[in-house]
Scaffold this active site. Structure first.
Site, PDB file in Angstrom:
ATOM      1  N   ALA A  74       0.832  -1.199   0.000  1.00  0.00           N
ATOM      2  CA  ALA A  74       0.000   0.000   0.000  1.00  0.00           C
ATOM      3  C   ALA A  74       0.872   1.257   0.000  1.00  0.00           C
ATOM      4  CB  ALA A  74      -0.922   0.005   1.206  1.00  0.00           C
ATOM      5  N   GLY A 119       0.575  -5.622   0.624  1.00  0.00           N
ATOM      6  CA  GLY A 119      -0.348  -5.751  -0.488  1.00  0.00           C
ATOM      7  C   GLY A 119       0.309  -6.193  -1.777  1.00  0.00           C
ATOM      8  N   GLU A 142       2.695  -6.708   7.874  1.00  0.00           N
ATOM      9  CA  GLU A 142       1.725  -5.803   8.489  1.00  0.00           C
ATOM     10  C   GLU A 142       1.731  -5.803  10.009  1.00  0.00           C
ATOM     11  OE1 GLU A 142       0.019  -6.634   4.358  1.00  0.00           O
ATOM     12  OE2 GLU A 142       1.148  -7.728   5.894  1.00  0.00           O
TER      13      GLU A 142
END
Length: 268
Positions: A74, A119, A142
């Site tokens: 991201a 992502g 993450e």
């Protein structure tokens, strides 16, 4: 600055029955900005529509521009300006993209040319096949940012490499090299970075030699049967077999085998 219409966010090249799509934000490590996600989702929808209309498309290759990143995930600089509601909306958008990759009616190959984090790795996991440059690094990082994978990573990695591997990599946020990813079954082939474009073209050619309707049916049989019992999954396989049994391509495949010549498939 990106152009107002974001026309350069994706590079699209057609090579015979294959389409090569390059994420084109090398200065931002090919991060998945909202605009890039929207444009890639739109492109996949258009290509899927072409397949439904009878176009001869047998493989889709996804890669990143440059030699440093497939996609670093991201766009965190963009995300810092968002409200929680903005983030929730984007999660829906990026999951729509991942599902469009996973559900694409022909095989999708992710050619991981550099880092694939967060992502970016989730995008590769949504593909059917992953190949990687020796220099590539992969990770679902993450938890080290106080969140968890939110675009399918917890589920797709577990299905591809098993629950133990998924927990190992996701709970630690560990990054692994391409060779280790191959050992774990996450990628199918690892090649020197300079040879990755040729490897991707070779995969496209191998897939292009198969009957397009059979490619779609086989992919769906595998994916649709994953969550079912063996007995129910075998029914899915039989149903998909029936679809190709009555096609001209099936007759062409048999004739070509008997006549000892390459088949000429027409997708019907």
């Amino acid at each position: 600055m990106e152009s107002p219409d974001h026309a350069a966010l994706l590079l699209v090249e057609r090579r015979g029955p294959a389409v090569f799509v390059t994420l084109n934000r090398p200065a931002a490590a090919n991060a998945l900005s909202r605009a890039l996600v929207a444009q890639l989702t739109k492109l996949l929808g258009a290509l899927a529509g072409e397949v439904a209309g009878g176009a001869d498309l047998r493989a889709l290759i996804l890669t990143g521009a440059g030699d440093k990143a497939f996609s670093a995930g991201a766009d965190l600089k963009e995300r810092r300006t968002w409200t929680l509601d903005d983030t929730r909306v984007f999660l829906g958008e990026i999951n729509t993209l991942m599902n469009a990759v996973a559900d694409f009616p022909r095989p999708v190959v992710a050619a991981v040319n550099g880092v694939a984090f967060g992502g970016g790795l989730e995008l590769a996991l949504a593909a059917d096949i992953r190949i990687a440059a020796e220099s590539a690094e992969l990770g679902l990082t993450e938890t080290r940012l106080g969140i968890i994978p939110g675009a399918g990573g917890t589920q797709r990695l577990a299905r591809i490499a098993g629950v133990a591997v998924a927990k190992d990599l996701i709970l630690t946020g560990r990054r692994i090299g391409a060779a280790r990813a191959r050992e774990l079954g996450i990628v199918s082939e690892v090649v020197p970075a300079a040879e990755l474009p040729a490897a991707a073209a070779r995969w496209a050619a191998e897939l292009g030699a198969a009957a397009p309707l059979a490619l779609g049916a086989a992919k769906r049989a595998i994916d649709e049967g994953l969550a079912l019992s063996l007995a129910e999954a075998l029914k899915i396989e039989r149903a998909r077999y029936e679809e190709v049994l009555v096609t001209e391509d099936r007759n062409e495949g048999l004739a070509a085998f008997i006549e000892k010549r390459p088949p000429v498939y027409k997708g019907r």
